[in-house]
Design an enzyme around this catalytic site. Structure first.
Site, PDB file in Angstrom:
ATOM      1  N   CYS A   2       0.830  -1.186   0.000  1.00 13.00           N
ATOM      2  CA  CYS A   2       0.000   0.000   0.000  1.00 13.00           C
ATOM      3  C   CYS A   2       0.882   1.259   0.000  1.00 13.00           C
ATOM      4  O   CYS A   2       1.936   1.281   0.627  1.00 13.00           O
ATOM      5  CB  CYS A   2      -0.934   0.077   1.205  1.00 13.00           C
ATOM      6  SG  CYS A   2      -2.066  -1.293   1.325  1.00 13.00           S
ATOM      7  N   ARG A  27       3.719  -0.272  -4.998  1.00 14.18           N
ATOM      8  CA  ARG A  27       3.563  -0.800  -3.639  1.00 14.18           C
ATOM      9  C   ARG A  27       2.285  -1.624  -3.479  1.00 14.18           C
ATOM     10  O   ARG A  27       2.109  -2.322  -2.490  1.00 14.18           O
ATOM     11  CB  ARG A  27       3.526   0.352  -2.626  1.00 14.18           C
ATOM     12  CG  ARG A  27       4.757   1.200  -2.625  1.00 14.18           C
ATOM     13  CD  ARG A  27       4.623   2.316  -1.622  1.00 14.18           C
ATOM     14  NE  ARG A  27       4.646   1.796  -0.266  1.00 14.18           N
ATOM     15  CZ  ARG A  27       5.733   1.610   0.466  1.00 14.18           C
ATOM     16  NH1 ARG A  27       6.916   1.904  -0.046  1.00 14.18           N
ATOM     17  NH2 ARG A  27       5.674   1.144   1.678  1.00 14.18           N
ATOM     18  N   TRP A  76      -2.756  -2.793  -1.614  1.00 13.91           N
ATOM     19  CA  TRP A  76      -2.463  -4.219  -1.779  1.00 13.91           C
ATOM     20  C   TRP A  76      -3.332  -4.899  -0.735  1.00 13.91           C
ATOM     21  O   TRP A  76      -3.094  -4.782   0.463  1.00 13.91           O
ATOM     22  CB  TRP A  76      -0.971  -4.477  -1.515  1.00 13.91           C
ATOM     23  CG  TRP A  76      -0.558  -5.888  -1.812  1.00 13.91           C
ATOM     24  CD1 TRP A  76      -0.160  -6.391  -3.022  1.00 13.91           C
ATOM     25  CD2 TRP A  76      -0.472  -6.987  -0.886  1.00 13.91           C
ATOM     26  NE1 TRP A  76       0.147  -7.718  -2.901  1.00 13.91           N
ATOM     27  CE2 TRP A  76      -0.037  -8.116  -1.609  1.00 13.91           C
ATOM     28  CE3 TRP A  76      -0.736  -7.131   0.468  1.00 13.91           C
ATOM     29  CZ2 TRP A  76       0.157  -9.361  -1.021  1.00 13.91           C
ATOM     30  CZ3 TRP A  76      -0.546  -8.377   1.064  1.00 13.91           C
ATOM     31  CH2 TRP A  76      -0.103  -9.473   0.314  1.00 13.91           C
ATOM     32  N   ASN A 102      -1.583   2.072   5.679  1.00 14.90           N
ATOM     33  CA  ASN A 102      -0.682   1.021   5.207  1.00 14.90           C
ATOM     34  C   ASN A 102      -0.284   0.217   6.431  1.00 14.90           C
ATOM     35  O   ASN A 102       0.231   0.784   7.391  1.00 14.90           O
ATOM     36  CB  ASN A 102       0.548   1.664   4.545  1.00 14.90           C
ATOM     37  CG  ASN A 102       1.616   0.638   4.195  1.00 14.90           C
ATOM     38  OD1 ASN A 102       1.318  -0.549   4.035  1.00 14.90           O
ATOM     39  ND2 ASN A 102       2.850   1.099   4.088  1.00 14.90           N
ATOM     40  N   GLY A 103      -0.516  -1.093   6.399  1.00 17.06           N
ATOM     41  CA  GLY A 103      -0.173  -1.937   7.551  1.00 17.06           C
ATOM     42  C   GLY A 103      -1.341  -2.817   7.917  1.00 17.06           C
ATOM     43  O   GLY A 103      -2.250  -3.027   7.096  1.00 17.06           O
ATOM     44  N   GLU A 484      17.833 -17.271  -7.456  1.00 13.88           N
ATOM     45  CA  GLU A 484      17.425 -15.942  -7.907  1.00 13.88           C
ATOM     46  C   GLU A 484      16.849 -15.997  -9.327  1.00 13.88           C
ATOM     47  O   GLU A 484      15.828 -15.372  -9.612  1.00 13.88           O
ATOM     48  CB  GLU A 484      18.629 -14.979  -7.842  1.00 13.88           C
ATOM     49  CG  GLU A 484      18.364 -13.575  -8.335  1.00 13.88           C
ATOM     50  CD  GLU A 484      17.237 -12.836  -7.599  1.00 13.88           C
ATOM     51  OE1 GLU A 484      16.735 -13.345  -6.598  1.00 13.88           O
ATOM     52  OE2 GLU A 484      16.846 -11.763  -8.073  1.00 13.88           O
ATOM     53  N   LYS A 488      13.058 -14.851 -10.204  1.00 15.38           N
ATOM     54  CA  LYS A 488      12.806 -13.780 -11.178  1.00 15.38           C
ATOM     55  C   LYS A 488      11.807 -14.251 -12.224  1.00 15.38           C
ATOM     56  O   LYS A 488      10.867 -13.560 -12.567  1.00 15.38           O
ATOM     57  CB  LYS A 488      14.143 -13.423 -11.834  1.00 15.38           C
ATOM     58  CG  LYS A 488      14.372 -12.021 -12.195  1.00 15.38           C
ATOM     59  CD  LYS A 488      14.821 -11.105 -11.091  1.00 15.38           C
ATOM     60  CE  LYS A 488      13.998 -11.147  -9.857  1.00 15.38           C
ATOM     61  NZ  LYS A 488      14.487 -10.439  -8.739  1.00 15.38           N
ATOM     62  N   GLU A 491       8.165 -14.967 -10.710  1.00 16.07           N
ATOM     63  CA  GLU A 491       7.375 -13.825 -10.230  1.00 16.07           C
ATOM     64  C   GLU A 491       6.833 -12.948 -11.347  1.00 16.07           C
ATOM     65  O   GLU A 491       5.768 -12.365 -11.208  1.00 16.07           O
ATOM     66  CB  GLU A 491       8.116 -13.006  -9.167  1.00 16.07           C
ATOM     67  CG  GLU A 491       9.145 -12.054  -9.648  1.00 16.07           C
ATOM     68  CD  GLU A 491       9.799 -11.245  -8.524  1.00 16.07           C
ATOM     69  OE1 GLU A 491       9.095 -10.735  -7.655  1.00 16.07           O
ATOM     70  OE2 GLU A 491      11.039 -11.124  -8.546  1.00 16.07           O
ATOM     71  N   HIS A 507      17.979 -37.299  -5.708  1.00 17.76           N
ATOM     72  CA  HIS A 507      17.288 -37.667  -4.467  1.00 17.76           C
ATOM     73  C   HIS A 507      15.779 -37.448  -4.561  1.00 17.76           C
ATOM     74  O   HIS A 507      15.106 -37.419  -3.542  1.00 17.76           O
ATOM     75  CB  HIS A 507      17.878 -36.892  -3.285  1.00 17.76           C
ATOM     76  CG  HIS A 507      19.331 -37.215  -3.064  1.00 17.76           C
ATOM     77  ND1 HIS A 507      19.755 -38.441  -2.620  1.00 17.76           N
ATOM     78  CD2 HIS A 507      20.447 -36.485  -3.288  1.00 17.76           C
ATOM     79  CE1 HIS A 507      21.080 -38.452  -2.550  1.00 17.76           C
ATOM     80  NE2 HIS A 507      21.526 -37.271  -2.961  1.00 17.76           N
ATOM     81  N   LYS A 607       5.924  -4.179  -4.064  1.00 21.92           N
ATOM     82  CA  LYS A 607       7.363  -3.952  -3.943  1.00 21.92           C
ATOM     83  C   LYS A 607       7.848  -4.016  -2.501  1.00 21.92           C
ATOM     84  O   LYS A 607       8.900  -4.559  -2.220  1.00 21.92           O
ATOM     85  CB  LYS A 607       7.683  -2.582  -4.541  1.00 21.92           C
ATOM     86  CG  LYS A 607       9.150  -2.225  -4.546  1.00 21.92           C
ATOM     87  CD  LYS A 607       9.877  -2.957  -5.630  1.00 21.92           C
ATOM     88  CE  LYS A 607      11.358  -2.621  -5.686  1.00 21.92           C
ATOM     89  NZ  LYS A 607      12.086  -3.671  -6.418  1.00 21.92           N
TER      90      LYS A 607
HETATM   91  O1  M6R Z   1      12.939  -4.781   0.142  1.00 26.93           O
HETATM   92  P1  M6R Z   1      13.504  -6.125   0.445  1.00 26.93           P
HETATM   93  O2  M6R Z   1      14.817  -6.373  -0.194  1.00 26.93           O
HETATM   94  O3  M6R Z   1      13.539  -6.432   1.910  1.00 26.93           O
HETATM   95  O4  M6R Z   1      12.465  -7.144  -0.204  1.00 26.93           O
HETATM   96  C1  M6R Z   1      12.597  -8.524  -0.062  1.00 26.93           C
HETATM   97  C2  M6R Z   1      11.732  -9.259  -1.047  1.00 26.93           C
HETATM   98  O5  M6R Z   1      10.388  -8.941  -0.850  1.00 26.93           O
HETATM   99  C3  M6R Z   1      12.118  -8.938  -2.491  1.00 26.93           C
HETATM  100  O6  M6R Z   1      13.450  -9.219  -2.753  1.00 26.93           O
HETATM  101  C4  M6R Z   1      11.223  -9.760  -3.454  1.00 26.93           C
HETATM  102  O7  M6R Z   1      11.525 -11.109  -3.351  1.00 26.93           O
HETATM  103  C5  M6R Z   1      11.408  -9.259  -4.891  1.00 26.93           C
HETATM  104  N1  M6R Z   1      10.131  -9.035  -5.489  1.00 26.93           N
HETATM  105  C6  M6R Z   1      12.123 -10.204  -5.773  1.00 26.93           C
HETATM  106  O8  M6R Z   1      12.271  -9.703  -7.052  1.00 26.93           O
END
Ligand code: M6R
Length: 612
Positions: A2, A27, A76, A102-103, A484, A488, A491, A507, A607
């Protein structure tokens, strides 16, 4: 999660709020809304489910709403579906108070039941509406909005950044913060609040960061801040040193692609101030050499991609320092009764500096006596402020939900920290130290070289995008890199994919490999190249299509087994993931593009993850 923005000044608030929300949309993008107050029209609330453009069309970009004071929100969804009614701002029953939040208000059910018992009826399923209703309830009792705010704060539990607009206070709005980001902006004859500076950078670069428990009364010509006890607080002002263009697409189709392309420069900026006479120096670190020598253990905590940086860090730091390094998911660390004490350095990694799980892990580690060093991108963020030490990544604003340049700058900084500590501990032979530094200096240029392969990666994505299940395999640093690469891809393209340590395939996972399964085999870690090659042969024998990544030195050999090989320039082992991640980011980008996905704002994500 948010985004909140607020404006009070002499201009029409609507367009300013909409513009701010556009910059905060990363956000959360389930719905958006604004509340604006004017003498003639009173308190007007406009909100709509869906992307900000739906709201924008409803209010003609904000021009259809009269008034020069207002608050806005992009959501969000947590409590209640993303629909018009659950969108913020939320109103009190008498429609005199509007709230954006927000929260999460953890005890909202109990408060809601209490207020319903008093005959107050609710419109939405949200936790936020209780704030508006409770506030109005106390306002009716006290006749004083500030007293009502403090009474309400006394009652609610959880995390919140709040913007509050009251019809009886036409020249000011109120802002409150606890465990969710909120900053104050000081303009010329106008003032702002925002979850993130990108929302207001167009109007002012002078900001201050609210602390937990603080309440601000925001007027066009002044912002007064009070602590949890109602005593005035003098805020320190900060000046943002980047401009609005850094938070715009600048001709690129997506922020993600722009941010991928910005990586060499961002890494350069991260390295440059910390490299003097071919030695890594951290002038910002307060830890003395004695304290560094006394460290018995390092624990890295983070979430998502930042956690993946920590996974690379585990391999590299253990190798460079010969000290135990453990990397933990922040969400697990919190609940596992962690073994950290005053002899432990806890490295916290976060782009946003606001991730709730990471923040909670930090606080827990701190309470156990650990020294906290954070690697953060957003200046003045909560994690940065609560750490004993902070190293900023200087990547500039990262807008795309999928992180790219923040990952790369975190990674280089963590490696530099390894070099710095290793120098003090004497754990890195002088010759090796010199060769790593040489590669460190060459890293941005080598990243540029990798970016030159974009067209080939784009082509490979055009033939791979129809796969519905993909496996990333690799050993050691390549395993960490695969985590990673896989995140990527999943997501932003919504393709099911998993990363496995290649040695683990036999395994269990290998039973999933069948004709045509796509396996992305990462073979940049030279000491285990032959073993990775054997794993490729094994999956190929079971029908897998393989796409492989290696360095220039091993490309020829790999091509004998795999036709589709992507390469990165040779570099020191510790920097292989820094180069290797770039083709994986570009691959994910083009896969998502081919599938018509919303790359910068993938479904269900946001984000900055400020909920547990
Ligand atoms: O702001 P942060 O680095 O703490 O965020 C952590 C994760 O939420 C963030 O890396 C998330 O996994 C990304 N969307 C990945 O691309």
């Amino acid at each position: 999660m948010c985004g909140i923005v607020g404006y009070v000044g002499t201009e029409q608030a609507g367009p300013i709020l909409l513009d701010g929300l556009e910059r905060l949309e990363y956000r959360g993008y389930d719905s958006a809304g604004i509340a604006v107050l004017s003498n003639e029209k009173g308190l007007q609330v406009k909100k709509a489910k869906g992307r900000l453009k739906v709201l924008s069309a409803l209010v003609d970009g904000g021009k259809a709403v009269e008034g020069s004071i207002g608050i806005g929100h992009t959501r969000w969804a947590t409590h209640g579906q993303p629909n018009d009614v659950n969108s913020h701002p939320h109103l009190s029953e008498d429609s005199r108070i509007a709230v954006v939040h927000n929260g999460i208000i953890e005890n909202y059910v109990e408060i809601k039941e209490y207020l319903m018992g008093k005959g107050i009826s609710f419109r939405s399923e949200t936790d936020t509406e209780v704030v508006a209703q409770l506030l109005a309830y106390h306002y009716r009792q006290t006749g004083d909005i500030m007293q009502a705010v403090y009474r309400m704060l006394h009652r609610i539990e959880g995390a919140y950044a709040l913007g509050i607009l009251c019809a009886d206070m036409p020249d000011a709005f109120i802002a409150v913060r606890k465990d969710a980001p909120l900053l104050l902006g000081y303009g010329q004859g106008c003032s702002f609040i925002a979850s993130d500076v990108t929302a207001i950078i167009k109007h002012t670069r002078e900001v201050s960061y609210m602390e937990d428990g603080e309440v601000a009364v925001v007027r066009a010509d002044s912002i007064r801040v009070y602590n949890a006890l109602g005593r005035p607080v003098e805020k320190e002002h900060s000046f943002i040193d980047w401009d609005v263009s850094a938070a715009e697409k600048g001709g690129y189709a997506h922020f993600m692609f722009k941010e991928i392309m910005e990586q060499p420069e961002a890494v350069r900026k991260t390295i440059h101030p910390r490299l003097k006479d071919r030695r890594v120096v951290f002038e910002e670190l307060k830890m003395s050499p004695e304290e560094i020598r006394a460290l018995q253990r390092i624990v890295i905590v983070a979430c998502g991609s930042s956690y993946h940086v920590g996974m690379v860090g585990k391999y590299n730091l253990e190798r460079l320092l010969r000290r135990p390094v453990e990397t933990m998911l922040a969400s697990e660390f919190r609940y596992c009764d962690p073994l950290v004490d005053e002899h432990t350095l806890v490295i916290v990694i976060s782009q946003s500096g606001e991730t709730l799980d990471t923040m909670a892990a930090l606080r827990q580690a701190k309470s156990l006596g650990a020294h906290i060093l954070s690697i953060v991108n957003v200046v003045g963020s909560s994690i940065a402020r609560e750490s004993d030490e902070v190293l900023y990544t200087w990547a500039g604003p990262e807008i795309a939900v999928a992180t790219t340049k923040a990952y790369s700058t975190q990674l280089v900084l963590l490696n530099m920290l390894g070099l710095y500590f290793g120098d003090i501990l004497g754990s890195i032979p002088a010759e090796e130290y010199a060769s790593i530094v040489e590669e460190l200096q060459a890293l941005p240029a080598k990243m540029e070289e990798v970016l030159e392969n974009t067209d080939r990666i784009k082509y490979l994505a055009s033939v791979c995008f129809n796969h519905s299940s993909i496996f990333f395999i690799g050993r050691n640093l390549d395993y960490a890199l695969g985590l990673e690469g896989s995140l990527k891809l999943k997501e932003i393209s919504y393709i099911h994919c998993e990363a496995y340590a290649a040695g683990e395939l036999k395994h269990g996972t290998i039973s999933l490999i069948e004709d045509g399964t796509l396996v992305v085999a990462l073979c940049t870690y030279a000491p285990l190249f032959d073993k990775s090659l054997s794993n490729i042969v094994e999956v190929k024998a079971r029908g897998a299509d393989v796409l492989a990544l290696t360095d220039d030195s091993h490309a020829e050999e790999l091509r004998k087994t795999v036709p589709n090989v992507l390469t990165i320039p040779d570099t020191h082992t510790v920097f292989k993931p820094s180069l290797g991640v770039i083709p994986l980011q570009i691959f994910a980008y083009y896969m998502a593009l081919q599938r018509g996905c919303d790359i910068d704002k993938p479904r269900n994500l946001a984000k900055s993850v400020t909920v547990e």
